[in-house]
Design a protein around this motif. Sequence first.
Motif, mmCIF file in Angstrom:
data_model
loop_
_atom_site.group_PDB
_atom_site.id
_atom_site.type_symbol
_atom_site.label_atom_id
_atom_site.label_comp_id
_atom_site.label_asym_id
_atom_site.label_seq_id
_atom_site.Cartn_x
_atom_site.Cartn_y
_atom_site.Cartn_z
ATOM 1 N N CYS A 55 -4.591 -12.578 4.324
ATOM 2 C CA CYS A 55 -3.844 -11.328 4.347
ATOM 3 C C CYS A 55 -3.412 -11.051 5.786
ATOM 4 O O CYS A 55 -3.907 -11.679 6.726
ATOM 5 C CB CYS A 55 -4.694 -10.160 3.825
ATOM 6 S SG CYS A 55 -6.170 -9.803 4.828
ATOM 7 N N ASN A 56 -2.487 -10.148 5.945
ATOM 8 C CA ASN A 56 -2.135 -9.698 7.277
ATOM 9 C C ASN A 56 -3.290 -8.917 7.892
ATOM 10 O O ASN A 56 -4.005 -8.194 7.185
ATOM 11 C CB ASN A 56 -0.910 -8.773 7.229
ATOM 12 C CG ASN A 56 0.388 -9.536 7.014
ATOM 13 O OD1 ASN A 56 0.491 -10.714 7.361
ATOM 14 N ND2 ASN A 56 1.386 -8.862 6.457
ATOM 15 N N VAL A 57 -3.472 -9.036 9.197
ATOM 16 C CA VAL A 57 -4.455 -8.238 9.928
ATOM 17 C C VAL A 57 -3.732 -7.611 11.121
ATOM 18 O O VAL A 57 -3.142 -8.326 11.935
ATOM 19 C CB VAL A 57 -5.653 -9.086 10.404
ATOM 20 C CG1 VAL A 57 -6.592 -8.248 11.262
ATOM 21 C CG2 VAL A 57 -6.397 -9.658 9.209
ATOM 22 N N PRO A 58 -3.749 -6.286 11.258
ATOM 23 C CA PRO A 58 -2.902 -5.623 12.255
ATOM 24 C C PRO A 58 -3.457 -5.647 13.676
ATOM 25 O O PRO A 58 -4.671 -5.629 13.884
ATOM 26 C CB PRO A 58 -2.837 -4.181 11.738
ATOM 27 C CG PRO A 58 -4.156 -3.990 11.054
ATOM 28 C CD PRO A 58 -4.486 -5.317 10.418
ATOM 29 N N TRP A 59 -2.532 -5.642 14.640
ATOM 30 C CA TRP A 59 -2.892 -5.444 16.043
ATOM 31 C C TRP A 59 -3.181 -3.975 16.307
ATOM 32 O O TRP A 59 -4.007 -3.644 17.149
ATOM 33 C CB TRP A 59 -1.741 -5.924 16.935
ATOM 34 C CG TRP A 59 -2.025 -5.824 18.401
ATOM 35 C CD1 TRP A 59 -2.765 -6.693 19.153
ATOM 36 C CD2 TRP A 59 -1.579 -4.791 19.300
ATOM 37 N NE1 TRP A 59 -2.811 -6.267 20.469
ATOM 38 C CE2 TRP A 59 -2.090 -5.105 20.591
ATOM 39 C CE3 TRP A 59 -0.797 -3.651 19.147
ATOM 40 C CZ2 TRP A 59 -1.837 -4.299 21.711
ATOM 41 C CZ3 TRP A 59 -0.553 -2.848 20.269
ATOM 42 C CH2 TRP A 59 -1.074 -3.183 21.524
ATOM 43 N N PHE B 70 0.742 -4.737 0.269
ATOM 44 C CA PHE B 70 0.590 -5.431 1.553
ATOM 45 C C PHE B 70 0.763 -6.939 1.391
ATOM 46 O O PHE B 70 1.331 -7.609 2.270
ATOM 47 C CB PHE B 70 -0.767 -5.101 2.171
ATOM 48 C CG PHE B 70 -0.771 -3.798 2.916
ATOM 49 C CD1 PHE B 70 -0.704 -3.774 4.301
ATOM 50 C CD2 PHE B 70 -0.814 -2.586 2.240
ATOM 51 C CE1 PHE B 70 -0.694 -2.572 4.992
ATOM 52 C CE2 PHE B 70 -0.797 -1.383 2.918
ATOM 53 C CZ PHE B 70 -0.730 -1.368 4.301
ATOM 54 N N GLN B 71 0.318 -7.471 0.285
ATOM 55 C CA GLN B 71 0.519 -8.893 0.041
ATOM 56 C C GLN B 71 1.994 -9.202 -0.207
ATOM 57 O O GLN B 71 2.489 -10.272 0.174
ATOM 58 C CB GLN B 71 -0.335 -9.359 -1.146
ATOM 59 C CG GLN B 71 -1.833 -9.353 -0.892
ATOM 60 C CD GLN B 71 -2.272 -10.415 0.109
ATOM 61 O OE1 GLN B 71 -1.750 -10.515 1.212
ATOM 62 N NE2 GLN B 71 -3.253 -11.224 -0.278
ATOM 63 N N ALA B 72 2.707 -8.267 -0.812
ATOM 64 C CA ALA B 72 4.148 -8.447 -1.012
ATOM 65 C C ALA B 72 4.868 -8.469 0.335
ATOM 66 O O ALA B 72 5.798 -9.260 0.544
ATOM 67 C CB ALA B 72 4.705 -7.336 -1.900
ATOM 68 N N TYR B 73 4.445 -7.603 1.247
ATOM 69 C CA TYR B 73 5.008 -7.633 2.605
ATOM 70 C C TYR B 73 4.769 -8.997 3.243
ATOM 71 O O TYR B 73 5.671 -9.609 3.830
ATOM 72 C CB TYR B 73 4.374 -6.533 3.462
ATOM 73 C CG TYR B 73 5.215 -5.290 3.577
ATOM 74 C CD1 TYR B 73 5.856 -4.962 4.769
ATOM 75 C CD2 TYR B 73 5.384 -4.435 2.490
ATOM 76 C CE1 TYR B 73 6.625 -3.819 4.886
ATOM 77 C CE2 TYR B 73 6.156 -3.288 2.593
ATOM 78 C CZ TYR B 73 6.772 -2.990 3.795
ATOM 79 O OH TYR B 73 7.549 -1.862 3.894
ATOM 80 N N ARG B 74 3.540 -9.455 3.163
ATOM 81 C CA ARG B 74 3.178 -10.736 3.781
ATOM 82 C C ARG B 74 4.012 -11.878 3.218
ATOM 83 O O ARG B 74 4.471 -12.762 3.959
ATOM 84 C CB ARG B 74 1.687 -10.999 3.554
ATOM 85 C CG ARG B 74 1.143 -12.261 4.212
ATOM 86 C CD ARG B 74 -0.375 -12.268 4.108
ATOM 87 N NE ARG B 74 -0.974 -13.407 4.776
ATOM 88 C CZ ARG B 74 -1.434 -14.497 4.140
ATOM 89 N NH1 ARG B 74 -1.363 -14.580 2.809
ATOM 90 N NH2 ARG B 74 -1.972 -15.484 4.824
ATOM 91 N N LYS B 75 4.235 -11.844 1.935
ATOM 92 C CA LYS B 75 5.001 -12.907 1.271
ATOM 93 C C LYS B 75 6.471 -12.889 1.684
ATOM 94 O O LYS B 75 7.096 -13.943 1.829
ATOM 95 C CB LYS B 75 4.875 -12.741 -0.248
ATOM 96 C CG LYS B 75 5.710 -13.726 -1.048
ATOM 97 C CD LYS B 75 5.586 -13.442 -2.536
ATOM 98 C CE LYS B 75 6.505 -14.361 -3.348
ATOM 99 N NZ LYS B 75 6.405 -14.054 -4.814
#
Length: 444
Positions: free
Chosen positions: A104-108, A372-377
């Motif tokens: 998954c994405n992990v934010p700064w 959030f997974q849709a964003y990542r994709k």
Amino acid sequence: MSTIKEKMQGLVLTQALDYLEGNPEENIPKLMALMDKLLPQGWYESQRSAVRTAIQEKNNWYQLILRLYDLDPAVRKTALQNLVINASLKGSAIQEAAAEEHQCNVPWAILMDPTSACNLQCVGCWAAEYGSRLELTLDDLDSIVRQGKELGTYMYLYTGGEPLVRKGDILELCRMHPDCQFLAFTNGTLIDEAFCQGMLEVKNFVPAISLEGFQEANDQRRGQGTYDKIRRAMGLLKAHKLPFGISACYTSQNWETISSEAFFDMLIGEGALFLWLFHYMPVGGQAQPALLPTPDQREAFRSRIQAFRKTKALFTVDFQHDGQYVGGCIAGGRKYLHINAKGDVEPCAFIHYSTANIHEVSLLEALQSPLFQAYRKNQPFHENMLRPCPMLENPEKLRDMVRETGAISTEYETPEDPEDLCDRCRPYAAAWAPTAERLWEKQG
């Protein structure tokens, strides 16, 4: 887990910050040479190259670097420690490993709303009209930061409402997490002598004051006398040698003022170190599409900002036009996410849809949630980095992601159907596309 090499790099960089305090003009070039040897290959290479060029040419960026040495020494050292070492060197390594492990994405950075309340009643702002005060408790905020640090996130930002309505809790959170850097988007009117003393104590808080131009523009929307209060706040911060910046939203009505030399020179004179520029977003029931800049206005605005980057000692971030530096949209946890005062975990401060609430799931589970997974994709949402946003420049992308994931509207007052939002943005996206393509092709 940090490797021995990473720990040694952090230790050496920490010592290097002490070394800089002696004679920055003489020691900064030496430090850059040391960083080139110690840091991982390719780590922020373009930024390091820019710093080296600034030092060699002693240009406006060099003057900005020296302006940092007008700050309180302890505050400056803490900010550099938290931003350079914790958030970037150590944090980025942990983020990358966590993203790979959990897919998954992990934010700064994480943006949070401590409250929906505000001390002003700005024209067209939901915070002034919403009846019930919503807020994340201090325990909520602390839990988010603790969970974030486990994933490598050491940068936290506040919006609202007006975050400084909760300034006691905000300073307490700084004390609880001295290894993190905190920033608040604020109207500035609640910054006083006592709060400046609190900032000097905690050392890890920076305000980004919202400005829409000069006195007439600010007071017309925010109330008579607001501009003078902001100028007083900037004067206090400068007198106490505290870092601060400015947040400005540009529209069809104020873009010329915000991108004017007079505005830049005023900010530098008042002591601001950075200017974050946000394009107006037509979100919610109070949206006014007429405020969207025309393609010609947007192109002219971008050109002015690029020119000032070569001459003004002010660090500018133009979020709608700097996509090439970060690979497009940074939302959805790719670089940051937003948690509103109800606890809804949103991909972006301007994208009011969610499939997770922080009161019901962990931060990691929110990052793994469908939206959030849709964003990542789907990131980047366009190969042209001047068309980065899934709402403003690619509205069908946001509509489809919301529909496919079953995300709900998190608008505080009136839920917004994604089709309505898409329809509102589509004409703008179509109008901007030819200009964006021409500029992107010219840029190469």
